[in-house]
Design an enzyme around this catalytic site. Structure first.
Site, mmCIF file in Angstrom:
data_model
loop_
_atom_site.group_PDB
_atom_site.id
_atom_site.type_symbol
_atom_site.label_atom_id
_atom_site.label_comp_id
_atom_site.label_asym_id
_atom_site.label_seq_id
_atom_site.Cartn_x
_atom_site.Cartn_y
_atom_site.Cartn_z
ATOM 1 N N GLU A 77 -95.777 54.966 -12.879
ATOM 2 C CA GLU A 77 -95.548 55.100 -11.441
ATOM 3 C C GLU A 77 -94.390 54.206 -11.012
ATOM 4 O O GLU A 77 -94.196 53.127 -11.550
ATOM 5 C CB GLU A 77 -96.821 54.731 -10.681
ATOM 6 C CG GLU A 77 -97.943 55.708 -11.006
ATOM 7 C CD GLU A 77 -99.273 55.377 -10.348
ATOM 8 O OE1 GLU A 77 -100.111 56.264 -10.259
ATOM 9 O OE2 GLU A 77 -99.480 54.227 -9.933
ATOM 10 N N CYS B 21 -98.879 46.495 -4.310
ATOM 11 C CA CYS B 21 -98.852 45.630 -5.490
ATOM 12 C C CYS B 21 -100.191 45.717 -6.204
ATOM 13 O O CYS B 21 -101.245 45.606 -5.586
ATOM 14 C CB CYS B 21 -98.656 44.182 -5.085
ATOM 15 S SG CYS B 21 -97.097 43.869 -4.308
#
Ligand code: SAH
Ligand code: SF4
Length: 347
Positions: free
Chosen positions: A93, A337
């Protein structure tokens, strides 16, 4: 022989490959520009080279290693996560974050991660393999192509996606050098940041590279035993050795180091924890980035509420530690994150 990825070659290796095909030396620059200033992703686009060369190149090399499997856009449209399939069918990703005056790309260096930080979705999926330098670069080129079509530019690149860049040091640094290459992408070193969990020998090696590339270290606690629980790598690279290595980096490079700190409610967000952090970093040329922990599937705890994040930040400031509160981005599409986990594959 399996085809090689053309982005895995540096300028000299591309020159050697072209010489083997009987091509004159000037072709190297011509191809380099096609790859890295025009962002071609099909050999047919190299219309300034002979047809037989284009055919030989496509017989020998892959130019397009990433297949877009899925794109997710945050509700505000500012964060975009792309799930790419690699030639061996694994997925990674990559996340684009648009701000008012910058476009920042968060790129992956490994499929999964062996470091096992308890709160990180990538760590939770385990380690599958490292990416090559070309696979790292291909993520950047995909988004440069996209932004160019919108008359926009990529302004920042952060090595903060899936994986631990310093466990894939050579490919990571090769990709950085290719980004900085003035004959091609010419991307400014100061606009690149590498984030590490704290692999000390590699911090030392990186220090010696003497580049203008920014270094971030993921700290999350100033208490050695708590850090070992959250970040198992701390058992091998404890704070008592990590902090001196970070200090040596700032002293030898005269560059500020960033420390990442994810605030977990009731775990590492007390006033005492902030004071301990201020004490640990006292006198260092550094900056702390605070973020409230993002949720991940296999970690039950929550990010700290806003008031605690602000209180933690204020305590650091009182003690002279420069600090920024990072906004959560793309949490609803698992693009924040520590939320990258090739969820389509592993779910
Ligand atoms: N492996 C490198 C870079 C990738 S992780 C590293 O650990 O630094 C990028 C950042 O996201 C690191 O600072 C990491 O600690 C942080 N992170 C991981 N999981 C998180 C979560 N659930 N919420 C907020 N930050 C997280
Ligand atoms: Fe790996 Fe970084 Fe996640 Fe830790 S935080 S598991 S080092 S990707």
């Amino acid at each position: 022989m399996p085809k090689r990825l053309i982005y895995d070659l540096d300028f000299e290796a591309l020159g050697a490959a072209l010489a083997e095909l009987g091509e004159p030396a000037f072709r190297t620059q011509q191809l380099w520009e096609g790859l890295y200033t025009r962002f071609y992703n099909d050999f047919a686009q190299f219309s300034n080279t002979p047809k037989n060369l284009r055919d030989s190149l496509s017989a020998e090399f892959i130019i397009n290693p990433l297949h877009v499997q899925k794109t997710l856009l945050s509700q505000d449209g500012l964060t975009e996560k792309v799930l790419f399939t690699l030639p061996d069918n694994l997925s990674i990703e990559t996340v684009l974050m648009r701000y008012e005056r910058r476009n920042s790309l968060c790129i992956s260096t490994q499929v999964g991660c062996p470091m096992g930080c308890v709160f990180c979705a990538t760590g939770q999926m385990g380690f599958i393999r490292s990416l090559t330098s070309g696979e790292i670069l291909a993520q950047v080129l995909h988004f440069m192509r996209k932004l160019q079509a919108e008359s926009q530019n990529l302004t920042n690149i952060v090595y903060m996606g899936m994986g631990e860049p310093f466990l894939n040091y050579d490919a990571t640094m090769d990709s950085v050098r290719r980004l900085m290459d003035p004959r091609g992408l010419n991307f400014g070193a100061r606009r690149i940041t590498i984030s590490t969990v704290g692999i000390i020998p590699k911090i030392e090696q990186f220090t010696k590279e003497n580049l203008q590339v920014n270094l971030a270290v993921s700290l999350h606690s100033a208490d050695n035993s708590l850090r070992s629980q959250l970040v198992p790598a701390n058992r091998m690279f404890p704070l008592s050795k990590l902090i001196p290595a970070c200090k040596a980096y700032t002293e030898q490079t005269h560059r500020r180091i960033s420390f990442e700190y994810a605030l977990i409610d009731g775990v590492n967000d007390s006033r005492e924890a902030a004071l301990a952090l201020a004490g640990l970093l006292k006198g260092m040329l550094c900056h702390v980035n605070l973020i409230a922990l993002n949720p991940s599937k296999k970690y039950p705890l929550q990010g700290s509420p806003k008031a605690k994040v602000h209180a933690f930040s204020a305590t650091l400031e009182e003690h002279g530690i420069p600090v920024t509160i990072r906004l959560r981005r793309g949490v609803e599409i698992q693009a924040g994150c520590g939320q990258l986990a090739s969820s389509e594959i592993t779910a």
